[in-house]
Structures are given as structure tokens and as C-alpha cells.
Design a protein around this motif. Structure first.
Motif, PDB file in Angstrom:
ATOM      1  N   VAL A 448      -3.519  -1.170  -6.864  1.00 32.31           N
ATOM      2  CA  VAL A 448      -2.555  -1.040  -5.773  1.00 32.31           C
ATOM      3  C   VAL A 448      -2.758   0.321  -5.126  1.00 32.31           C
ATOM      4  N   PRO A 483       1.621 -10.544  -5.869  1.00 33.30           N
ATOM      5  CA  PRO A 483       1.770 -10.350  -4.424  1.00 33.30           C
ATOM      6  C   PRO A 483       2.346 -11.582  -3.739  1.00 33.30           C
ATOM      7  N   VAL A 488       3.996  -6.569  -3.317  1.00 32.26           N
ATOM      8  CA  VAL A 488       3.857  -6.842  -4.745  1.00 32.26           C
ATOM      9  C   VAL A 488       5.166  -6.428  -5.406  1.00 32.26           C
ATOM     10  N   TYR A 558       1.648  -4.146  -0.459  1.00 31.13           N
ATOM     11  CA  TYR A 558       0.408  -4.520  -1.155  1.00 31.13           C
ATOM     12  C   TYR A 558      -0.745  -4.551  -0.166  1.00 31.13           C
TER      13      TYR A 558
END
Length: 578
Positions: A448, A483, A488, A558
């Protein structure tokens, strides 16, 4: 000796008249046609200005009543009906019927029309001072002889000869039947049903010869006051009005009681003459109606279309505001608290540093200055001062972190690894409280792009809150939800009861704690919320479920790592792919 027939309301049929055939035809009339002038006025005159031009034409008022929706209760007729296409459409539909028109200027029919119009004027005058709708009273009295009006449309000459002679009937049989009266009542009831007249009108028309109590018992829908006004207005009429056989002297006392005593016949207003012309014989009337209908349709379609769009837009805006108002209020409240915290934290931190420094300075000279203190009480007090200043400083640090967090410095990090580190950092606290901490199975790698330290702090705040909220032998868990929609989500779940419903609005307020005093500083959730917003994400408490854990959800933006493709086939952004 009997009173003259014009006083007792009796009626008989002269020789040579067949009332049965005329009554049958009258009961089947498709309409009572308005005059051509009335239809032209309805087509040309806007809104309420048309009503004074139509109210003297029985056919015109019947047309309006038939075209009005069943829910119409406002009288005089509302502009929406007079300006709309419905009455004109109804007239155009019935215009081909041909039958139903009456020339009320003819000698055979004029007495009946004059009696109805005079009764309408009297009823309107009687109604106003007694709180009765004057327009309803006008219509009830004008259309009370509906059966006679219909008979005039099918057999005007025969109807005229059916009326009572104005001279007294010297030797009529006592139980003499009254065919004219019976036909009038039967025709009126049938036409009121067929034409869909409103209940308040058809009830009065059908109950003219009945006591008010009997009309109510039969469920005719007659308003006792309207019924009394209509009967009184007809009873005050001249001899030819009595000759129609609508009312007699039977219910005079009942009507006077309903109206508060005897009434005097009012002075009648002058009536402007009307040119009675059959609508089907008027050249270009049909074209005028068609053009007026089209114009009104277009005007109403444009108006209603605009109104519908405005209503839709209003509802959409209202829904958006209703959905976002709570969040906007919460954000505004916390922003204001952040500004207050920033100023207060700075002002408190300065004297706190002085207190802590002075205590440490005294401790540094303990051996020289406190030689007589064999119990070390002074040293313990100074250590306590320093510990409490550190506690206050820690609180101020959290407060400043909530008020003015540093700008995020995003970088690529592995989210499952971060979750494991957060769980390990609170292992000692969980062991002390006998709470089991778990990390739900997650992918080995889930990169991420975010500020790892700020996200770590937010997750620590959430997990600490969960550990402190559950009873011994409970559990707390970190769950990577994956996600969805460009975000996310990480859920922090626990087996505790969760905050009470009435406390949800204050969960992210600084210094608010749902636990008892002295347990928790009330800064964990506010700091987590603030840091989530710093990342461009959010923090929420999922609705409570009958069976299920308490769940706070941290949502973070995300972005795809370098080299990964989106479902649409495009790759990561150039900035991150570099």
C-alpha cells in the motif's frame, strides 16, 4: 279542505302526456349540454375568471363537476381545474352526442330554469351567514331539479304540461300519486350516479323529500345543513317552483331548526341574459376546443415537467444533505476542537516544562539540600511531580497530534506486516488484561502507498481501544478486508458489547471516554479518526448486529503498486511506477 297544490308540492300529469317514455330517455342522457357561449368562455377565459361566466349555466357547472377529480374539495372550482384541459376534453368527447341541450329561453323551459336560478341565489345568500360553503349551496339548489332539467332536454313541451296548474286543485283524491315528482327523483338519482357527481351534491339531490335523519340512516351522504338550505331556498320560491314538486311543507320545522330559525327570502340579484345556442350547432366551436386543449396540454406539460424536475432536484438535494449533514457537523465540530486544542496545548506545555525542569533541578541537589529527609519523602514527591508532568505532556502530545498532525509522507509499505507489528506492540497490554489478540489470515504481500507511521499510530489507537473495552478472556482482532471502490479497509473487531447507541455521536470527540472516570483518556479514537482523514480515508463504526463483534473500520486510499494492472488493463500511475 286541501291547500292549493302550489303549497303542498303535489304534481300530476295532464292527459295526453306519456311520462314513462320521457323519463326513460332522460335517465339515459349522456350529458346536459352547456351553451356554446359557456364552452367558448371556458376555452378562452383563464382560471377563476371563468367561474362567474359559467355558474348560471346548469350544463356548464355539471361539466365542471364531472371533470373534477374525486379529491377536489375546494370551492369555487380551483384554478387547476378551470385552467386545465380536463373539462374541455370531456366536452369534446360528449359533443358528438348531440342530445342534451336545452334552450332555456323557450316559454316551455324558462320557468324551470328561472326557478332553479332563483333558488341558487337564495341558497347562496342563506349559506354565507351560517358558515356554509356558498358555492356548494348554489350548486345544490341549482341542480336540485336535475330530473326536471333532464326531462326538459328530451321533451320540453311535455315537461311543461306535466307541471301543476297554478290554480287550486279543488277535489283531488287524497292519496293521489305524483308521477312527475317520482320521475324527477328517480332520474336525478340515476344521473347523479352515472355522471359521477360528488357525494355532497348527489346526497342532497336524492334526499330532498326525506327527513335529514332518514337521509343519514340511508347513507345518502347528504349534509344536513346543505339539505336544509336547498329545501328552504326552493320553499321560498314562487308558485312554479312549488309546481316542480321538489319540496313541500313536511320538513319546514326541521329545516328551520337546522338553520337557527325562520328565514326570510333574500332579494334576488339581476341576472345577465345568456344566449342559448346548442354547442354542436356552433361553427368552429369544435376547432376552438381542440386548440384550447392543445394549448393547455402544452402549458401544463411544460409546467408540470418543470415542477417535477424541481421536485426531483429538491428531493435529491435533501437526500444528499440529510446523508452528509451529520458528517459535515461532525467534521466542523472536530475541526473547531482541533483549533482549540492546538492553542491550549501550546499554552499548557510551556508552564509544564518549567514545572518538570524545576522538579528535576531539585532532585539533582537532593544529596546537598535534603540531608535531613531520611524517609526520602521529598524525593518521592519530586519523582511524582515529574511523572505527572510526563503524563500531561503525553496527553498534550496526543492532543497536538489530533489538532495538527504532520503532513503525510507516503511510501510503499506491506500492510499485513504492519498489522502484525501493531498486534505485537500491544501484546503486553493484552496479556495484562487477559485478552487474546489475533490477526486474521491475510495475503503474504499487500503493498500500500501511505504514511506507515501515521497508519500504525491509528491502528494502535484502535486496537488499544478494543483491548480496553472487552472483559477478561475476551478477544480483539485485526482483519484486512481488501480493496473495494478505490479503498482498502482494515477492521478492528472485539468481543466487547460496543458503545451504547446514544454515545455514537461523541465517539471521536477528544477527551470523551465511554468507560468510567480514570480509565482511558478519550484520545484514541479521535487521533485514529484524524490520522485516517489525513491519509484521505475515513474511520467508522459499523452498525451493531444481533450476533457479531463490535467493528471499527479504517478505510484508506488504495493505489496499485508498480507493474500491477487494473481490471480495465491500465497500469499503475507513472509517479508510482517510477
Amino acid at each position: 279542505m286541501r291547500e292549493p297544490a302550489e303549497q303542498d308540492g303535489s304534481a300530476h300529469v295532464r292527459a295526453g302526456v306519456d311520462p314513462g317514455r320521457a323519463a326513460s330517455r332522460a335517465a339515459q342522457l349522456p350529458w346536459l349540454a352547456p351553451s356554446a357561449d359557456s364552452l367558448a368562455a371556458l376555452a378562452r377565459t383563464p382560471g377563476a375568471a371563468a367561474w362567474p361566466l359559467l355558474r348560471h349555466d346548469p350544463g356548464a357547472v355539471l361539466l365542471l363537476l364531472r371533470a373534477a377529480p374525486a379529491t377536489t374539495s375546494l370551492l369555487p372550482f380551483p384554478d387547476a381545474l378551470l385552467q386545465g384541459p380536463a373539462p374541455l376534453e370531456e366536452a369534446l368527447r360528449l359533443l358528438d352526442a348531440g342530445a342534451g341541450f336545452v334552450d332555456w329561453d323557450q316559454p316551455a323551459t324558462r320557468p324551470i330554469y328561472q326557478a332553479a336560478l332563483a333558488a341558487a341565489w337564495r341558497a347562496e345568500a342563506l349559506a354565507g351567514p351560517r358558515g356554509i360553503d356558498p358555492t356548494k349551496a348554489w350548486l345544490c339548489a341549482l341542480l336540485a331539479p336535475l330530473g326536471w332539467l333532464a326531462l326538459c332536454a328530451v321533451d320540453p313541451e311535455g315537461t311543461a304540461t306535466s307541471l301543476v296548474s297554478p290554480e287550486p286543485a279543488r277535489h283531488p283524491p287524497a292519496p293521489a300519486p305524483r308521477p312527475g315528482r317520482l320521475d324527477q327523483d328517480r332520474i336525478a338519482r340515476r344521473l347523479a350516479r352515472r355522471w359521477g357527481l360528488p357525494a355532497w351534491l348527489s346526497g342532497v339531490i336524492g334526499a330532498l323529500g326525506l327527513p335529514a335523519g332518514a337521509a343519514l340512516a340511508l347513507g345518502l351522504g347528504a349534509d344536513p345543513l346543505l339539505l336544509a338550505v336547498a329545501r328552504t331556498a326552493w320553499r321560498q320560491g314562487p308558485g312554479h317552483a312549488h309546481g316542480l314538486g321538489l319540496v313541500g311543507l313536511d320538513h319546514r320545522a326541521e329545516d328551520e331548526a337546522a338553520l337557527g330559525g325562520p328565514t326570510e327570502a333574500p332579494t334576488l340579484a339581476a341576472i345577465a341574459p345568456i344566449h342559448w345556442q346548442a354547442p354542436h350547432s356552433a361553427p368552429l366551436l369544435r376547432d376552438l376546443l381542440v386548440l384550447a386543449i392543445e394549448n393547455r396540454r402544452h402549458r401544463h406539460e411544460a409546467l408540470f415537467g418543470a415542477l417535477e424536475r424541481e421536485v426531483d432536484e429538491f428531493h435529491r438535494t435533501l437526500e444528499e444533505r440529510a446523508c452528509g449533514e451529520e458528517e459535515r457537523l461532525q467534521t466542523a465540530k472536530l475541526t473547531a476542537l482541533a483549533e482549540l486544542a492546538a492553542g491550549a496545548g501550546h499554552e499548557i506545555n510551556n508552564p509544564l516544562a518549567v514545572i518538570s525542569g524545576q522538579a528535576q533541578y531539585l532532585l539533582g541537589h537532593e544529596a546537598d539540600w535534603f540531608t535531613g529527609d531520611t524517609e526520602k519523602e521529598t524525593a518521592r514527591a519530586l519523582h511524582n511531580i515529574i511523572a505527572q508532568t510526563k503524563r500531561v505532556h503525553s496527553l498534550l502530545r496526543d492532543l497536538m497530534l489530533f489538532a495538527r498532525p504532520a503532513a503525510p509522507r507516503p511510501a510503499w509499505a506491506d500492510l499485513p506486516t504492519l498489522l502484525g507489528e501493531v498486534a505485537a506492540s500491544l501484546g503486553e497490554l493484552a496479556q495484562q488484561r487477559q485478552v487474546r489478540v489475533e490477526v486474521a489470515p491475510a495475503p503474504d504481500r499487500f503493498p500500500v502507498y501511505l504514511d506507515a507511521e501515521q497508519v500504525r499510530t491509528a491502528l494502535v489507537c484502535l486496537l488499544r481501544n478494543a483491548i480496553e473495552a472487552v472483559p477478561p478472556a475476551g478477544w480483539a482482532r485485526l482483519v484486512l478486508l481488501g480493496p473495494a471502490g478505490g479503498m482498502v479497509e482494515v477492521a478492528v473487531e472485539d468481543s466487547g458489547p460496543g458503545p451504547a447507541a446514544g454515545l455514537h455521536a461523541a465517539l471521536f470527540d477528544p477527551f470523551y471516554s465511554g468507560r468510567s472516570a480514570g480509565r482511558g483518556r478519550g484520545m484514541g479514537l479521535p487521533v485514529a479518526w484524524r490520522l485516517a482523514r489525513q491519509q484521505g480515508g475515513d474511520l467508522r463504526l459499523d452498525p451493531a448486529r444481533p450476533v457479531g463483534p463490535t467493528r471499527f473500520v479504517l478505510a484508506l486510499p488504495y493505489e496499485l503498486p508498480p507493474g500491477r494492472e487494473r481490471p480495465d488493463g491500465t497500469g499503475a500511475t507513472e509517479r508510482h511506477a517510477a
